[in-house]
Design an enzyme around this catalytic site. Structure first.
Site, PDB file in Angstrom:
ATOM      1  N   ASP A  40     -14.589  20.781  -2.764  1.00 29.65           N
ATOM      2  CA  ASP A  40     -15.667  19.784  -2.783  1.00 29.65           C
ATOM      3  C   ASP A  40     -16.781  20.236  -1.839  1.00 29.65           C
ATOM      4  OD1 ASP A  40     -15.592  16.463  -3.597  1.00 29.65           O
ATOM      5  OD2 ASP A  40     -17.170  17.201  -2.275  1.00 29.65           O
ATOM      6  N   LEU A  42     -18.813  18.196  -0.474  1.00 33.69           N
ATOM      7  CA  LEU A  42     -19.058  17.061   0.428  1.00 33.69           C
ATOM      8  C   LEU A  42     -20.538  16.658   0.433  1.00 33.69           C
ATOM      9  CD1 LEU A  42     -16.678  17.860   3.457  1.00 33.69           C
ATOM     10  CD2 LEU A  42     -16.229  16.457   1.430  1.00 33.69           C
ATOM     11  N   ASP A  72     -19.271  24.753  -2.915  1.00 35.86           N
ATOM     12  CA  ASP A  72     -20.141  24.268  -3.982  1.00 35.86           C
ATOM     13  C   ASP A  72     -19.717  24.947  -5.288  1.00 35.86           C
ATOM     14  OD1 ASP A  72     -22.468  23.924  -5.732  1.00 35.86           O
ATOM     15  OD2 ASP A  72     -23.486  23.211  -3.921  1.00 35.86           O
ATOM     16  N   THR A 154     -17.601  11.846 -19.749  1.00 41.31           N
ATOM     17  CA  THR A 154     -17.845  10.400 -19.777  1.00 41.31           C
ATOM     18  C   THR A 154     -18.180   9.903 -21.189  1.00 41.31           C
ATOM     19  OG1 THR A 154     -19.496   8.771 -19.084  1.00 41.31           O
ATOM     20  CG2 THR A 154     -20.206  11.030 -19.014  1.00 41.31           C
ATOM     21  N   ASP A 155     -17.887   8.635 -21.440  1.00 47.21           N
ATOM     22  CA  ASP A 155     -18.277   8.018 -22.715  1.00 47.21           C
ATOM     23  C   ASP A 155     -19.795   7.966 -22.870  1.00 47.21           C
ATOM     24  OD1 ASP A 155     -18.817   6.017 -20.834  1.00 47.21           O
ATOM     25  OD2 ASP A 155     -17.567   4.482 -21.776  1.00 47.21           O
ATOM     26  N   GLU A 156     -20.525   8.103 -21.752  1.00 49.35           N
ATOM     27  CA  GLU A 156     -21.987   7.951 -21.827  1.00 49.35           C
ATOM     28  C   GLU A 156     -22.635   9.057 -22.663  1.00 49.35           C
ATOM     29  OE1 GLU A 156     -23.938   6.766 -18.214  1.00 49.35           O
ATOM     30  OE2 GLU A 156     -22.076   5.953 -17.396  1.00 49.35           O
ATOM     31  N   TYR A 180     -28.443  11.730 -16.477  1.00 50.68           N
ATOM     32  CA  TYR A 180     -27.033  11.951 -16.097  1.00 50.68           C
ATOM     33  C   TYR A 180     -26.198  12.292 -17.319  1.00 50.68           C
ATOM     34  CZ  TYR A 180     -22.143  10.620 -15.341  1.00 50.68           C
ATOM     35  OH  TYR A 180     -20.772  10.605 -15.329  1.00 50.68           O
ATOM     36  N   SER A 183     -26.914  15.623 -18.836  1.00 47.07           N
ATOM     37  CA  SER A 183     -26.354  16.770 -18.102  1.00 47.07           C
ATOM     38  C   SER A 183     -24.847  16.878 -18.359  1.00 47.07           C
ATOM     39  CB  SER A 183     -26.649  16.655 -16.599  1.00 47.07           C
ATOM     40  OG  SER A 183     -25.923  15.593 -16.018  1.00 47.07           O
ATOM     41  N   LYS A 184     -24.154  15.755 -18.491  1.00 43.55           N
ATOM     42  CA  LYS A 184     -22.719  15.809 -18.796  1.00 43.55           C
ATOM     43  C   LYS A 184     -22.510  16.331 -20.228  1.00 43.55           C
ATOM     44  CE  LYS A 184     -19.688  14.546 -16.574  1.00 43.55           C
ATOM     45  NZ  LYS A 184     -18.871  15.257 -15.532  1.00 43.55           N
ATOM     46  N   ASN A 210     -14.965   3.690 -14.615  1.00 42.00           N
ATOM     47  CA  ASN A 210     -13.816   3.511 -13.719  1.00 42.00           C
ATOM     48  C   ASN A 210     -14.128   2.508 -12.622  1.00 42.00           C
ATOM     49  OD1 ASN A 210     -11.865   6.518 -13.437  1.00 42.00           O
ATOM     50  ND2 ASN A 210     -13.122   5.916 -15.163  1.00 42.00           N
ATOM     51  N   ARG A 244     -19.688  -2.893 -20.583  1.00 41.53           N
ATOM     52  CA  ARG A 244     -18.990  -1.671 -20.195  1.00 41.53           C
ATOM     53  C   ARG A 244     -17.507  -1.871 -20.466  1.00 41.53           C
ATOM     54  NH1 ARG A 244     -23.379  -0.477 -20.724  1.00 41.53           N
ATOM     55  NH2 ARG A 244     -24.878   0.359 -19.237  1.00 41.53           N
ATOM     56  N   HIS A 307     -31.547   1.873 -20.666  1.00 40.24           N
ATOM     57  CA  HIS A 307     -30.243   1.280 -20.355  1.00 40.24           C
ATOM     58  C   HIS A 307     -29.377   1.137 -21.601  1.00 40.24           C
ATOM     59  CE1 HIS A 307     -28.189  -1.998 -17.667  1.00 40.24           C
ATOM     60  NE2 HIS A 307     -27.458  -0.919 -17.846  1.00 40.24           N
TER      61      HIS A 307
HETATM   62  N1  NAD Z   1     -16.889   6.979 -12.093  1.00 38.55           N
HETATM   63  C1  NAD Z   1     -16.830   6.798 -13.406  1.00 38.55           C
HETATM   64  O1  NAD Z   1     -16.837   5.647 -13.861  1.00 38.55           O
HETATM   65  C2  NAD Z   1     -16.729   7.965 -14.342  1.00 38.55           C
HETATM   66  C3  NAD Z   1     -16.495   7.716 -15.701  1.00 38.55           C
HETATM   67  C4  NAD Z   1     -16.381   8.802 -16.571  1.00 38.55           C
HETATM   68  C5  NAD Z   1     -16.474  10.086 -16.100  1.00 38.55           C
HETATM   69  N2  NAD Z   1     -16.716  10.310 -14.771  1.00 38.55           N
HETATM   70  C6  NAD Z   1     -16.795  11.705 -14.314  1.00 38.55           C
HETATM   71  O2  NAD Z   1     -15.717  11.892 -13.397  1.00 38.55           O
HETATM   72  C7  NAD Z   1     -16.127  12.815 -12.383  1.00 38.55           C
HETATM   73  C8  NAD Z   1     -15.913  12.203 -11.019  1.00 38.55           C
HETATM   74  O3  NAD Z   1     -16.679  11.003 -10.915  1.00 38.55           O
HETATM   75  P1  NAD Z   1     -16.672  10.123  -9.589  1.00 38.55           P
HETATM   76  O4  NAD Z   1     -17.052   8.760  -9.974  1.00 38.55           O
HETATM   77  O5  NAD Z   1     -15.423  10.352  -8.846  1.00 38.55           O
HETATM   78  O6  NAD Z   1     -17.881  10.791  -8.806  1.00 38.55           O
HETATM   79  P2  NAD Z   1     -18.273  10.764  -7.260  1.00 38.55           P
HETATM   80  O7  NAD Z   1     -19.762  10.796  -7.224  1.00 38.55           O
HETATM   81  O8  NAD Z   1     -17.550   9.679  -6.543  1.00 38.55           O
HETATM   82  O9  NAD Z   1     -17.692  12.144  -6.695  1.00 38.55           O
HETATM   83  C9  NAD Z   1     -18.254  13.393  -7.037  1.00 38.55           C
HETATM   84  C10 NAD Z   1     -17.711  14.428  -6.071  1.00 38.55           C
HETATM   85  O10 NAD Z   1     -18.246  15.705  -6.438  1.00 38.55           O
HETATM   86  C11 NAD Z   1     -18.665  16.371  -5.262  1.00 38.55           C
HETATM   87  N3  NAD Z   1     -19.745  17.291  -5.632  1.00 38.55           N
HETATM   88  C12 NAD Z   1     -20.997  16.972  -6.061  1.00 38.55           C
HETATM   89  N4  NAD Z   1     -21.709  18.081  -6.287  1.00 38.55           N
HETATM   90  C13 NAD Z   1     -20.876  19.125  -6.010  1.00 38.55           C
HETATM   91  C14 NAD Z   1     -21.024  20.534  -6.069  1.00 38.55           C
HETATM   92  N5  NAD Z   1     -22.178  21.094  -6.462  1.00 38.55           N
HETATM   93  N6  NAD Z   1     -19.967  21.319  -5.754  1.00 38.55           N
HETATM   94  C15 NAD Z   1     -18.799  20.759  -5.349  1.00 38.55           C
HETATM   95  N7  NAD Z   1     -18.618  19.440  -5.245  1.00 38.55           N
HETATM   96  C16 NAD Z   1     -19.634  18.627  -5.586  1.00 38.55           C
HETATM   97  C17 NAD Z   1     -19.135  15.259  -4.328  1.00 38.55           C
HETATM   98  O11 NAD Z   1     -19.125  15.684  -2.976  1.00 38.55           O
HETATM   99  C18 NAD Z   1     -18.109  14.175  -4.622  1.00 38.55           C
HETATM  100  O12 NAD Z   1     -16.989  14.296  -3.777  1.00 38.55           O
HETATM  101  C19 NAD Z   1     -17.571  13.171 -12.674  1.00 38.55           C
HETATM  102  O13 NAD Z   1     -17.599  14.387 -13.377  1.00 38.55           O
HETATM  103  C20 NAD Z   1     -18.066  12.035 -13.553  1.00 38.55           C
HETATM  104  O14 NAD Z   1     -19.098  12.462 -14.409  1.00 38.55           O
HETATM  105  C21 NAD Z   1     -16.849   9.269 -13.881  1.00 38.55           C
END
Ligand code: NAD
Length: 361
Positions: A40, A42, A72, A154-156, A180, A183-184, A210, A244, A307
């Site tokens: 991570d 961070l 990173d 993601t579903d988005e 967002y 990009s996903k 989530n 949602r 939205h």
């Molecule tokens: N939260 C949701 O509801 C949800 C739903 C569907 C999918 N997702 C996907 O699940 C994954 C995790 O989501 P989340 O909600 O835990 O996100 P989050 O924002 O809580 O955590 C993202 C983490 O990635 C790290 N990070 C960011 N850029 C980075 C980089 N360049 N290199 C290394 N680490 C990096 C951050 O430090 C952080 O710890 C994501 O890919 C998100 O698209 C999330």
């Protein structure tokens, strides 16, 4: 079901974030004889404070099965070294073993931030995923082995549904509406291309929204809880009728593990839905009611541009092929989550202090 793949060392990218930290904890608690390498960068969204129990129980002075590497995912050399097992834990200098699976969660994740500025989203989510794919390809060419890369999406990426539309299946077209989700979707397309072109062993998962412990309080549920606890108004975009589908993070991480150990590469994508569609306004009202605050705290504000109105996922594939369905009830899970934020005010207050984007508070 019998597992078709049994990894011994897994990398979780983004393991200091919301879903990542829950995933790291779940694997170490539930899977025997496995090591987890949390990778991570961070950013504002990630903190080691979400895993202090894991560091104590499973770090160098515990079971020794947990490693943390601050890296990173866009760092080509760092990622290549990580996959080759040629790297050191930044916490305590131990050698980190070479993985046989990567669960890729590292990402920029907040839609509102992507509307304000998209470049970090393209950089981390698209470029970062490509860096990882290239590194996996080079590593498996050099040292072929049974391997999985699970791309957590993601579903988005499917876009928005009308009130009576059927839920999105995995074959639905990608129609992302926010920077967002675009990009996903870009990352998902790259993963597909590397499977088709290079035969990389990857699977993409697409989950709904989530909720649960350790979610950064810029996202709907913890944001509303934090504001309610501070006796502030709860701003609701538009008419509050956006829907949602809510998935408890523990259901999600169980599903991710099921996909990693039982998923078929030829299936390409698995939807992971929560089977709990709720309108945003109703979620906000429930939060106020559980916290015994007046419903008049709700304040309607100008809608978010682009939205999405409604998301819903068809979970037939993961249910029929991997025998997985979500098990937690949203109403009970939401109450537990509210209690968690009441009991962990230090955690979310510190998270907000790290962020430069909490003007709304
Ligand atoms: N939260 C949701 O509801 C949800 C739903 C569907 C999918 N997702 C996907 O699940 C994954 C995790 O989501 P989340 O909600 O835990 O996100 P989050 O924002 O809580 O955590 C993202 C983490 O990635 C790290 N990070 C960011 N850029 C980075 C980089 N360049 N290199 C290394 N680490 C990096 C951050 O430090 C952080 O710890 C994501 O890919 C998100 O698209 C999330």
């Amino acid at each position: 079901m019998t597992a078709t793949f049994e990894p011994r060392v897994v990398v979780v990218t983004g393991g200091a974030g919301f879903i990542g930290s829950n995933l790291v904890r779940w694997i170490l608690h539930n899977v025997r004889d496995i090591s987890v390498v949390n990778v991570d960068a961070l950013t504002y969204a990630g903190t080691r404070a979400s895993l202090t129990d894991v560091e104590t129980e499973h770090g160098r002075d515990g079971s020794g099965r947990y490693f943390f590497r601050q890296l990173d995912v866009r760092d080509n050399d760092g990622v290549a070294q990580l996959l080759a097992g040629d790297t050191r834990d930044t916490l305590d200098g131990r050698s980190v073993p070479a993985p046989d699976a990567v669960l890729h969660l590292a990402a920029e994740t907040h839609v509102d931030r992507s509307i304000a500025s998209a470049s970090a989203f393209v950089s981390t989510n698209v470029q970062g995923t490509m860096t990882l794919l290239d590194a996996v390809k080079v590593e498996l060419d050099a040292r072929p082995r049974d391997f999985r890369l699970i791309n957590v999406s993601t579903d988005e990426v499917y876009g928005s549904l009308g009130e009576h539309d059927p839920a999105f299946s995995e074959s639905h077209a990608l129609r992302p509406n926010s920077p967002y989700s675009a990009s996903k979707a870009g990352a998902d397309c790259l993963v597909r291309a590397y499977v088709e072109t290079h035969g990389l062993p990857c699977i993409t998962t697409r989950s709904s929204n989530n909720y649960g412990p350790y979610q950064f309080p810029e996202k709907l549920i913890p944001y509303m809880i934090a504001r309610a606890l501070r006796d502030e108004t709860l701003p609701i975009y538009g008419d509050g009728g956006n829907v949602r589908d809510w998935l408890h993070v523990e259901d999600h991480v169980e599903a991710l593990w099921r996909v990693c150990t039982h998923g078929r590469i030829e299936d390409e994508v698995y939807n992971i839905g929560g089977r709990a569609e709720r309108r945003n306004i109703d979620v906000a009202r429930t939060i106020l009611s559980v916290l015994e605050k007046p419903a008049s705290r709700i304040e309607f504000v100008a809608d978010r541009p682009g939205h999405d109105r409604r998301y819903a996922l068809d979970g037939t594939r993961i249910r029929e092929r991997l025998d997985w369905t979500p098990s937690r009830s949203f109403d009970e899970g939401l109450r537990e989550t509210i209690r968690w934020y009441v009991d962990h005010q230090d955690w979310w207050q510190r998270a907000l202090a790290r962020s430069s984007h909490h003007a709304a508070f």
